[in-house]
Design a protein around this motif. Sequence first.
Motif, PDB file in Angstrom:
ATOM      1  N   MET A   1       0.826  -1.209   0.000  1.00  0.00           N
ATOM      2  CA  MET A   1       0.000   0.000   0.000  1.00  0.00           C
ATOM      3  C   MET A   1       0.863   1.262   0.000  1.00  0.00           C
ATOM      4  SD  MET A   1      -2.987   1.321  -0.074  1.00  0.00           S
ATOM      5  CE  MET A   1      -4.101  -0.041   0.342  1.00  0.00           C
ATOM      6  N   SER A   2       1.944   1.222   0.810  1.00  0.00           N
ATOM      7  CA  SER A   2       2.819   2.397   0.886  1.00  0.00           C
ATOM      8  C   SER A   2       3.464   2.692  -0.465  1.00  0.00           C
ATOM      9  CB  SER A   2       3.894   2.188   1.950  1.00  0.00           C
ATOM     10  OG  SER A   2       4.706   1.080   1.626  1.00  0.00           O
ATOM     11  N   GLU A   3       3.830   1.636  -1.192  1.00  0.00           N
ATOM     12  CA  GLU A   3       4.420   1.821  -2.509  1.00  0.00           C
ATOM     13  C   GLU A   3       3.425   2.439  -3.483  1.00  0.00           C
ATOM     14  OE1 GLU A   3       7.501   1.484  -3.564  1.00  0.00           O
ATOM     15  OE2 GLU A   3       8.046   1.048  -1.491  1.00  0.00           O
ATOM     16  N   ARG A   4       2.165   2.023  -3.365  1.00  0.00           N
ATOM     17  CA  ARG A   4       1.133   2.580  -4.236  1.00  0.00           C
ATOM     18  C   ARG A   4       0.923   4.062  -3.940  1.00  0.00           C
ATOM     19  NH1 ARG A   4      -4.588  -0.390  -4.894  1.00  0.00           N
ATOM     20  NH2 ARG A   4      -3.183  -1.823  -5.977  1.00  0.00           N
ATOM     21  N   VAL A   5       0.933   4.411  -2.652  1.00  0.00           N
ATOM     22  CA  VAL A   5       0.772   5.816  -2.262  1.00  0.00           C
ATOM     23  C   VAL A   5       1.924   6.651  -2.816  1.00  0.00           C
ATOM     24  CG1 VAL A   5       0.767   7.415  -0.314  1.00  0.00           C
ATOM     25  CG2 VAL A   5      -0.554   5.298  -0.181  1.00  0.00           C
ATOM     26  N   LYS A   6       3.142   6.117  -2.701  1.00  0.00           N
ATOM     27  CA  LYS A   6       4.308   6.836  -3.212  1.00  0.00           C
ATOM     28  C   LYS A   6       4.213   7.016  -4.724  1.00  0.00           C
ATOM     29  CE  LYS A   6       7.544   5.285   0.370  1.00  0.00           C
ATOM     30  NZ  LYS A   6       8.775   4.488   0.626  1.00  0.00           N
ATOM     31  N   GLU A   7       3.785   5.979  -5.411  1.00  0.00           N
ATOM     32  CA  GLU A   7       3.669   6.039  -6.868  1.00  0.00           C
ATOM     33  C   GLU A   7       2.603   7.047  -7.289  1.00  0.00           C
ATOM     34  OE1 GLU A   7       4.738   5.295 -10.703  1.00  0.00           O
ATOM     35  OE2 GLU A   7       5.697   4.560  -8.859  1.00  0.00           O
ATOM     36  N   THR A   8       1.483   7.050  -6.565  1.00  0.00           N
ATOM     37  CA  THR A   8       0.408   8.000  -6.868  1.00  0.00           C
ATOM     38  C   THR A   8       0.862   9.428  -6.633  1.00  0.00           C
ATOM     39  OG1 THR A   8      -1.274   6.368  -6.242  1.00  0.00           O
ATOM     40  CG2 THR A   8      -1.958   8.682  -6.317  1.00  0.00           C
ATOM     41  N   ALA A   9       1.575   9.637  -5.520  1.00  0.00           N
ATOM     42  CA  ALA A   9       2.084  10.973  -5.209  1.00  0.00           C
ATOM     43  C   ALA A   9       3.075  11.434  -6.268  1.00  0.00           C
ATOM     44  CB  ALA A   9       2.739  10.971  -3.827  1.00  0.00           C
ATOM     45  N   LYS A  10       3.914  10.500  -6.736  1.00  0.00           N
ATOM     46  CA  LYS A  10       4.890  10.827  -7.768  1.00  0.00           C
ATOM     47  C   LYS A  10       4.202  11.206  -9.069  1.00  0.00           C
ATOM     48  CE  LYS A  10       8.914   8.972 -10.212  1.00  0.00           C
ATOM     49  NZ  LYS A  10       9.807   7.789 -10.382  1.00  0.00           N
ATOM     50  N   GLU A  11       3.175  10.452  -9.437  1.00  0.00           N
ATOM     51  CA  GLU A  11       2.434  10.745 -10.663  1.00  0.00           C
ATOM     52  C   GLU A  11       1.743  12.102 -10.574  1.00  0.00           C
ATOM     53  OE1 GLU A  11      -0.232   7.521 -11.169  1.00  0.00           O
ATOM     54  OE2 GLU A  11       1.306   6.088 -11.813  1.00  0.00           O
ATOM     55  N   GLU A  12       1.160  12.392  -9.405  1.00  0.00           N
ATOM     56  CA  GLU A  12       0.478  13.675  -9.228  1.00  0.00           C
ATOM     57  C   GLU A  12       1.478  14.819  -9.297  1.00  0.00           C
ATOM     58  OE1 GLU A  12      -2.774  16.227  -8.712  1.00  0.00           O
ATOM     59  OE2 GLU A  12      -2.588  14.113  -9.308  1.00  0.00           O
ATOM     60  N   LEU A  13       2.651  14.621  -8.709  1.00  0.00           N
ATOM     61  CA  LEU A  13       3.694  15.646  -8.752  1.00  0.00           C
ATOM     62  C   LEU A  13       4.136  15.911 -10.185  1.00  0.00           C
ATOM     63  CD1 LEU A  13       5.613  17.514  -7.251  1.00  0.00           C
ATOM     64  CD2 LEU A  13       7.190  15.603  -6.998  1.00  0.00           C
ATOM     65  N   GLU A  14       4.293  14.856 -10.956  1.00  0.00           N
ATOM     66  CA  GLU A  14       4.674  15.006 -12.361  1.00  0.00           C
ATOM     67  C   GLU A  14       3.595  15.731 -13.150  1.00  0.00           C
ATOM     68  OE1 GLU A  14       7.430  14.336 -14.086  1.00  0.00           O
ATOM     69  OE2 GLU A  14       8.389  13.905 -12.162  1.00  0.00           O
ATOM     70  N   ARG A  15       2.341  15.411 -12.832  1.00  0.00           N
ATOM     71  CA  ARG A  15       1.227  16.070 -13.526  1.00  0.00           C
ATOM     72  C   ARG A  15       1.206  17.562 -13.229  1.00  0.00           C
ATOM     73  NH1 ARG A  15      -4.025  17.641 -13.071  1.00  0.00           N
ATOM     74  NH2 ARG A  15      -4.034  17.337 -10.816  1.00  0.00           N
ATOM     75  N   VAL A  16       1.392  17.899 -11.957  1.00  0.00           N
ATOM     76  CA  VAL A  16       1.399  19.309 -11.564  1.00  0.00           C
ATOM     77  C   VAL A  16       2.607  20.031 -12.159  1.00  0.00           C
ATOM     78  CG1 VAL A  16       1.592  20.885  -9.597  1.00  0.00           C
ATOM     79  CG2 VAL A  16       0.095  18.903  -9.453  1.00  0.00           C
ATOM     80  N   LYS A  17       3.750  19.337 -12.204  1.00  0.00           N
ATOM     81  CA  LYS A  17       4.951  19.926 -12.806  1.00  0.00           C
ATOM     82  C   LYS A  17       4.715  20.239 -14.277  1.00  0.00           C
ATOM     83  CE  LYS A  17       9.814  18.921 -13.803  1.00  0.00           C
ATOM     84  NZ  LYS A  17      10.900  17.918 -13.717  1.00  0.00           N
ATOM     85  N   HIS A  18       4.110  19.288 -14.991  1.00  0.00           N
ATOM     86  CA  HIS A  18       3.802  19.498 -16.411  1.00  0.00           C
ATOM     87  C   HIS A  18       2.817  20.662 -16.573  1.00  0.00           C
ATOM     88  CE1 HIS A  18       2.976  18.628 -20.609  1.00  0.00           C
ATOM     89  NE2 HIS A  18       1.699  18.602 -20.326  1.00  0.00           N
ATOM     90  N   LEU A  19       1.832  20.713 -15.676  1.00  0.00           N
ATOM     91  CA  LEU A  19       0.836  21.781 -15.731  1.00  0.00           C
ATOM     92  C   LEU A  19       1.498  23.136 -15.518  1.00  0.00           C
ATOM     93  CD1 LEU A  19      -2.272  22.169 -16.001  1.00  0.00           C
ATOM     94  CD2 LEU A  19      -2.378  22.143 -13.507  1.00  0.00           C
ATOM     95  N   ALA A  20       2.424  23.204 -14.576  1.00  0.00           N
ATOM     96  CA  ALA A  20       3.116  24.456 -14.282  1.00  0.00           C
ATOM     97  C   ALA A  20       3.977  24.895 -15.466  1.00  0.00           C
ATOM     98  CB  ALA A  20       3.985  24.287 -13.036  1.00  0.00           C
ATOM     99  N   GLU A  21       4.634  23.936 -16.121  1.00  0.00           N
ATOM    100  CA  GLU A  21       5.458  24.255 -17.282  1.00  0.00           C
ATOM    101  C   GLU A  21       4.607  24.776 -18.430  1.00  0.00           C
ATOM    102  OE1 GLU A  21       7.438  20.600 -18.021  1.00  0.00           O
ATOM    103  OE2 GLU A  21       8.993  20.923 -16.494  1.00  0.00           O
ATOM    104  N   GLU A  22       3.478  24.124 -18.666  1.00  0.00           N
ATOM    105  CA  GLU A  22       2.562  24.573 -19.710  1.00  0.00           C
ATOM    106  C   GLU A  22       2.011  25.958 -19.395  1.00  0.00           C
ATOM    107  OE1 GLU A  22       1.481  23.207 -22.685  1.00  0.00           O
ATOM    108  OE2 GLU A  22       3.198  21.894 -22.401  1.00  0.00           O
ATOM    109  N   ALA A  23       1.723  26.187 -18.116  1.00  0.00           N
ATOM    110  CA  ALA A  23       1.198  27.486 -17.696  1.00  0.00           C
ATOM    111  C   ALA A  23       2.219  28.592 -17.934  1.00  0.00           C
ATOM    112  CB  ALA A  23       0.811  27.442 -16.219  1.00  0.00           C
ATOM    113  N   ALA A  24       3.479  28.290 -17.640  1.00  0.00           N
ATOM    114  CA  ALA A  24       4.538  29.283 -17.846  1.00  0.00           C
ATOM    115  C   ALA A  24       4.691  29.617 -19.329  1.00  0.00           C
ATOM    116  CB  ALA A  24       5.850  28.764 -17.277  1.00  0.00           C
ATOM    117  N   ARG A  25       4.583  28.599 -20.177  1.00  0.00           N
ATOM    118  CA  ARG A  25       4.715  28.820 -21.620  1.00  0.00           C
ATOM    119  C   ARG A  25       3.509  29.551 -22.215  1.00  0.00           C
ATOM    120  NH1 ARG A  25       7.357  23.598 -21.646  1.00  0.00           N
ATOM    121  NH2 ARG A  25       5.357  22.542 -21.961  1.00  0.00           N
ATOM    122  N   SER A  26       2.373  29.473 -21.549  1.00  0.00           N
ATOM    123  CA  SER A  26       1.151  30.077 -22.094  1.00  0.00           C
ATOM    124  C   SER A  26       1.201  31.604 -22.114  1.00  0.00           C
ATOM    125  CB  SER A  26      -0.059  29.623 -21.278  1.00  0.00           C
ATOM    126  OG  SER A  26      -0.055  30.216 -19.989  1.00  0.00           O
ATOM    127  N   GLY A  27       2.002  32.173 -21.218  1.00  0.00           N
ATOM    128  CA  GLY A  27       2.104  33.629 -21.170  1.00  0.00           C
ATOM    129  C   GLY A  27       0.926  34.319 -20.514  1.00  0.00           C
TER     130      GLY A  27
END
Length: 227
Positions: free
Chosen positions: A1-27
Amino acid sequence: MSERVKETAKEELERVKHLAEEAARSGTYLYPLRGIAYFLSHKSLWKPLTSKLASTVGLGAGITTFMFFFTYLPQAAVLALVNGPLAAISAALLVLSESSTIFTALSKSFLIEEALVDTFDGVLVSKNMTTLVSQDRQLKSGSDPVARLGKLMSKPFAKFTPTAIIRYFMYLPLNFIPVVGTVMFVLLQGQKFGPHGHERYFTLKKMNARQREDWVNERKAAYTRLI
């Protein structure tokens, strides 16, 4: 279960990182500055908002002062358990976000709804988009874009519901993650609240719920950057 939580958190972090990068490029972070410059250079648009200026500033200052006085220290103390010395900054950002949420809900519901609509429509009229505006309100003759605005044909904004506040508190636990959690919290709030600023546009374009959802999803990063 702990591994699944870590994996989910990692995926969410990557999603937010991608969102932030796209937001920065949007101007879109420049839009508020461009909006302020346009507003200041067109005195005909000042009347709706200046008539509500004193009460709106008073409400914003009152809410922010109240929130910092009563909630900053308790939240900083809790965040200190997980954020350490960064808790002061995280708590300040959190209180500002909370104050913004409360202020937006109260001001739109009780103070500036009509002024926001008049300003929005006034800008469209000044840009010669009278055909679009006339779909939802009467227009008069004249050169002053705000003075030309007549009676509205529909309610411009949806009534305040507790859904946004409930969703807000659902995301609060993210702030227990040092630094990154607070950034994720702010980004996710922008993703939810950003589209509300275009409610009037959606109404004028006569978009249904599905069309609005598609529109927002295609511009998710840009809306997030506007928070």
